[in-house]
Design an enzyme around this catalytic site. Structure first.
Site, PDB file in Angstrom:
ATOM      1  N   TYR A  64       0.821  -1.237  -0.142  1.00 46.83           N
ATOM      2  CA  TYR A  64      -0.044  -0.262  -0.024  1.00 46.83           C
ATOM      3  C   TYR A  64       0.927   1.224  -0.159  1.00 46.83           C
ATOM      4  O   TYR A  64       1.831   1.156   0.825  1.00 46.83           O
ATOM      5  CB  TYR A  64      -0.948   0.028   1.245  1.00 46.83           C
ATOM      6  N   ASP A  75       1.340  -7.872   6.749  1.00 50.30           N
ATOM      7  CA  ASP A  75       0.070  -7.089   6.395  1.00 50.30           C
ATOM      8  C   ASP A  75      -1.029  -8.064   5.870  1.00 50.30           C
ATOM      9  O   ASP A  75      -0.755  -8.354   4.597  1.00 50.30           O
ATOM     10  CB  ASP A  75       0.437  -6.106   5.545  1.00 50.30           C
ATOM     11  N   LYS A  81     -10.802  -2.377   6.240  1.00 48.89           N
ATOM     12  CA  LYS A  81     -11.395  -3.122   4.997  1.00 48.89           C
ATOM     13  C   LYS A  81     -12.289  -4.020   5.702  1.00 48.89           C
ATOM     14  O   LYS A  81     -13.210  -3.909   6.021  1.00 48.89           O
ATOM     15  CB  LYS A  81      -9.859  -3.648   4.415  1.00 48.89           C
TER      16      LYS A  81
HETATM   17  N1  PLP Z   1      -2.600  -2.102   4.576  1.00 46.75           N
HETATM   18  C1  PLP Z   1      -3.110  -2.363   3.500  1.00 46.75           C
HETATM   19  C2  PLP Z   1      -2.961  -3.538   2.712  1.00 46.75           C
HETATM   20  C3  PLP Z   1      -4.004  -1.003   2.709  1.00 46.75           C
HETATM   21  O1  PLP Z   1      -4.511  -1.310   1.827  1.00 46.75           O
HETATM   22  C4  PLP Z   1      -4.070   0.248   3.756  1.00 46.75           C
HETATM   23  C5  PLP Z   1      -5.127   1.105   2.933  1.00 46.75           C
HETATM   24  O2  PLP Z   1      -5.680   0.984   1.973  1.00 46.75           O
HETATM   25  C6  PLP Z   1      -3.650   0.465   4.781  1.00 46.75           C
HETATM   26  C7  PLP Z   1      -2.624  -0.741   5.228  1.00 46.75           C
HETATM   27  C8  PLP Z   1      -3.705   1.445   5.737  1.00 46.75           C
HETATM   28  O3  PLP Z   1      -4.913   1.307   6.292  1.00 46.75           O
HETATM   29  P1  PLP Z   1      -5.854   2.658   6.799  1.00 46.75           P
HETATM   30  O4  PLP Z   1      -6.397   3.301   5.553  1.00 46.75           O
HETATM   31  O5  PLP Z   1      -6.908   2.230   7.632  1.00 46.75           O
HETATM   32  O6  PLP Z   1      -4.992   3.530   7.214  1.00 46.75           O
END
Ligand code: PLP
Length: 340
Positions: A59, A131, A156
């Site tokens: 991300y 992740d 998500k």
């Molecule tokens: N990790 C992944 C794989 C993501 O897709 C995202 C956000 O799109 C995040 C972390 C970050 O999360 P947040 O938007 O809740 O801060």
């Protein structure tokens, strides 16, 4: 009793943490966003002089925080193709303390072998964090392959309804957990009780939602693959997916996310996104609604264009978070937009 101030602890947040922890036989510490969770993890296990080895496809916000925030405090980061075991091992340095992988990766769905990553990280005395936002514990259990830490954007699939932002870090090692709780309170990035309550409610349907997301994504991926205007589909459930064996080994299904390239490149992608009616153009993913995204200009905009392209995030790549609508409705929407 025991709850004196919500930044340091709250009964609703504690209930969510118990539920998230129970899902993976670990202990969870929750945060106000996924980025807060990733930042808290770095603050908990790293100090100036340490190095983080991160997957080259992750991300965009993860790249941004490592490069533009933590580097200012003396923590360096490098980004390598963690799907390639020899490149991966060579990139580990004596000062590497954390290996952070995303599998499947946002947005190309590239996989990293969790067991191989765990053994490479452990040989170097580093922690392995995964992740697991794209699959959740309902479809992939990183601890069972040797991961030390699991990270989530609960925004998500875990909450699943496009109504909150949140994050969590799960671990089994008490020293990591103690540091995470310390950072949660010291920095003040804890989850709000109301969002924790909504997340906890979303969690009740996680397994059923994840099954349905994956079933429908399979159908949509097959439809797209057969479409003459689609050049390539990236979905771990397809026979054409280059890492299908690995997907079968470490995932229970292909998940609800897919990405594809149109024959007409960027222009065709823009056209598609302007024509869809049921699929919503949005940054988020993992929700009940089908969400369509242009990673190069949206979620992965913070990554320099050359690096983005080198990692396979082309300007024409379209990401689809397949929702819970009837599969025929999603396919019909795409069919209409592709033929327009
Ligand atoms: N990790 C992944 C794989 C993501 O897709 C995202 C956000 O799109 C995040 C972390 C970050 O999360 P947040 O938007 O809740 O801060």
């Amino acid at each position: 009793k025991g709850f004196t101030y919500t930044r340091s602890g709250n009964p609703t947040v504690a209930a969510l943490e118990r539920q998230l922890g129970a899902l993976e036989d670990a202990t969870a510490v929750s945060f106000c966003t996924g980025m807060a969770a990733i930042s808290a993890l770095c603050l908990a296990v790293l100090k100036a002089g340490d190095h983080v080895l991160c997957s080259d496809v992750v991300y965009g916000g993860t790249v941004r925080v490592l490069r533009e925030v933590f580097e200012r405090f003396g923590v360096t980061a490098s980004f390598v193709d963690t799907a390639n075991p020899s490149l991966f091992r060579d990139a580990i340095r004596p000062e590497t303390k954390l290996v952070l992988i995303e599998t499947p990766a946002n947005p190309t769905l590239k996989l990293t072998d969790i067991a191989a990553a765990a053994s490479a990280a452990h040989d170097a005395g580093a922690w392995l964090a995964v992740d697991n936002t794209f699959l959740t514990a309902a479809a992939q259990q990183p601890f069972s392959f040797g991961a030390d830490i699991v990270v989530y954007s609960t925004t998500k699939y875990i909450e699943g309804h496009n109504t909150t932002v949140g994050g969590a870090v799960l671990a089994r090692d008490e020293t990591i957990l103690e540091q995470l709780r310390f950072v949660q309170n010291a920095i003040g990035i804890s989850q709000s009780p109301f969002d924790a309550w909504l997340t906890s409610r979303g969690l009740k349907t996680l397994p059923s939602r994840m099954e349905r997301h994956a079933d429908t994504a399979n159908k949509v991926a097959r439809y797209l693959e057969s479409h003459p205007k689609v050049a390539q589909v990236h979905y771990p459930g397809l026979d054409s997916f280059p890492q299908q064996d690995l997907a079968k080994r470490q995932q229970q299904n292909g998940g609800g996310m897919l990405a594809f390239e149109l024959v007409g490149g960027v222009e065709a992608g823009i056209n598609l996104m302007n024509k869809v009616k049921l699929c919503a153009l949005a940054e988020n993913l993992g929700a009940v609604e089908t969400l369509i995204t242009h990673p190069a200009s949206m979620t992965h905009g913070p990554i320099p264009a050359e690096e983005r392209r080198a990692a396979g995030i082309t300007d024409g790549l379209v990401r689809l978070s397949v929702g819970l609508e009837r599969p025929e409705d999603i396919i019909q929407d795409l069919e209409h937009a592709l033929s327009a």
